[in-house]
Design an enzyme around this catalytic site. Structure first.
Site, short mmCIF file in Angstrom:
data_model
loop_
_atom_site.label_atom_id
_atom_site.label_comp_id
_atom_site.label_asym_id
_atom_site.label_seq_id
_atom_site.Cartn_x
_atom_site.Cartn_y
_atom_site.Cartn_z
N GLU A 26 0.84 -1.21 0.00
CA GLU A 26 0.00 0.00 0.00
C GLU A 26 0.87 1.25 0.00
O GLU A 26 1.65 1.49 0.93
CB GLU A 26 -0.95 0.02 1.20
CG GLU A 26 -1.89 1.24 1.13
CD GLU A 26 -3.05 1.17 2.11
OE1 GLU A 26 -2.99 0.39 3.08
OE2 GLU A 26 -4.03 1.92 1.89
N ASP A 78 -4.63 3.68 -2.96
CA ASP A 78 -5.66 4.20 -2.07
C ASP A 78 -5.89 5.67 -2.42
O ASP A 78 -4.94 6.46 -2.44
CB ASP A 78 -5.15 4.02 -0.62
CG ASP A 78 -6.12 4.54 0.43
OD1 ASP A 78 -6.71 5.61 0.22
OD2 ASP A 78 -6.25 3.88 1.47
N THR A 79 -7.14 6.02 -2.70
CA THR A 79 -7.43 7.39 -3.15
C THR A 79 -7.06 8.44 -2.09
O THR A 79 -6.66 9.54 -2.43
CB THR A 79 -8.92 7.55 -3.52
OG1 THR A 79 -9.73 7.20 -2.39
CG2 THR A 79 -9.29 6.66 -4.71
N GLU A 131 -12.85 2.26 2.49
CA GLU A 131 -12.16 2.40 3.77
C GLU A 131 -12.56 3.73 4.39
O GLU A 131 -12.45 4.77 3.74
CB GLU A 131 -10.64 2.36 3.54
CG GLU A 131 -9.83 2.42 4.82
CD GLU A 131 -8.35 2.20 4.55
OE1 GLU A 131 -7.78 1.32 5.21
OE2 GLU A 131 -7.77 2.89 3.69
MN MN Z 1 -5.91 2.26 2.68
#
Ligand code: MN
Length: 294
Positions: free
Chosen positions: A147, A180-181, A241
């Site tokens: 990530e 992840d935005t 999330e």
């Molecule tokens: Mn994340």
């Protein structure tokens, strides 16, 4: 249509059988097909029983985590690196035993605000360790998804370009990017362009708002992002999330700076997110038909 997942901390930070089954029931009832669990400690819960209850609701699972400073594989201290390798191997084993195909998160360094620069030796330690963990993952049928996070949560990989170079240096086929935005909104010059650059190395995707709350109630421009996911042919899971001070996990909430209450009603939040992401995917497909059909 991509499968849709939801982070377990929308429901609870607990790991009692009741917490887990409530999280599964809520997610399944709202039409999510995967639930993401962070840092499942095999000493605190019954892995075989949980795997069985996952089957009963036909729910997929992903496991994510961040390394503690004491297990930082990007350290220059060999003992700390060895601890980190053991932690990652255990995480792969737990993922496998739960029937998860993905291990994601901050697997390459500590999940922490560093007060030091990354070092070449530390980066190499992380690469060498992840190469071993990836080979173990291949035997277990678990992919390794790194990530890419913002500067306040790791000093090693903050952009997709850095992640791609790092993965090339690991040189194992089952290591992917986990984008992840929320993080891309901080670090990338152009999140959509970064997603296109990731190409077939994109293995897992988080949708989170700029303030970690309700989707659409922040500054992220989703249309170009969903266009890029479509262009990439990304057919894998898109996971929502979100964090609020309504659900507090001692480790994750503190390190991610969840000081404010972004929501109380997690059912309304999760229902809204499902519809929002669905609408973004549908709209991207409609735009593509207009631009690609004479
Ligand atoms: Mn994340």
């Amino acid at each position: 249509m991509n499968p849709m997942g939801i982070h377990a901390f929308v429901w609870s930070a607990g790991s009692t059988p009741e917490d887990l089954s409530r999280a599964l029931d809520h997610s399944s009832a709202l039409g999510y097909s995967l639930i993401e669990f962070p840092r499942l400690d095999p000493k605190k819960f019954d892995v075989p029983a949980f795997a069985q209850s996952l089957k009963a609701v036909t729910m997929g699972i992903a496991v994510t985590m961040g390394l503690q400073p004491s297990a930082d594989i990007s350290s220059e201290d060999a003992a700390v690196v060895a601890t980190g390798e053991q932690v990652l191997r255990e995480a792969v084993s737990v993922a496998r035993d739960l029937g998860a195909q993905k291990l994601g998160g901050i697997l390459f360094s500590a999940h922490d605000k560093y007060m030091t620069m990354p070092t070449a030796r530390g980066r190499q330690n992380s690469i060498d360790t992840l190469r071993k963990v990836a080979r173990y993952g291949a035997e277990a049928g678990v992919t390794i998804n790194l990530e890419i996070v913002n500067r306040f949560e790791s000093n090693l990989l903050n952009t997709t370009a850095q992640g791609l170079a790092f993965i090339a240096d690991i040189g194992e086929p089952n290591v992917y990017l986990h984008l992840d935005t929320f993080h891309m909104n901080i670090e990338e010059a152009n999140p959509a362009d970064a997603i296109r650059a990731a190409g077939d190395r994109l293995g897992y995707f988080h949708v989170g708002e700029s303030n970690r709350g309700f989707l659409g109630a922040g500054t992220i421009d989703y249309a170009p992002i969903f266009d890029a996911l479509l262009d990439n042919g990304y057919a894998d899971t898109i996971t929502f999330e979100s964090f609020s001070s309504a659900v507090v996990d001692k480790d994750l909430s503190i390190i991610t700076g969840i000081w404010r209450n972004t929501w109380d009603d997690n059912v309304a939040l999760a229902r809204h997110a499902k519809a929002f992401i669905q609408d973004q995917m549908d709209s991207a497909a409609r735009r593509r038909r207009i631009t690609r059909t004479p």
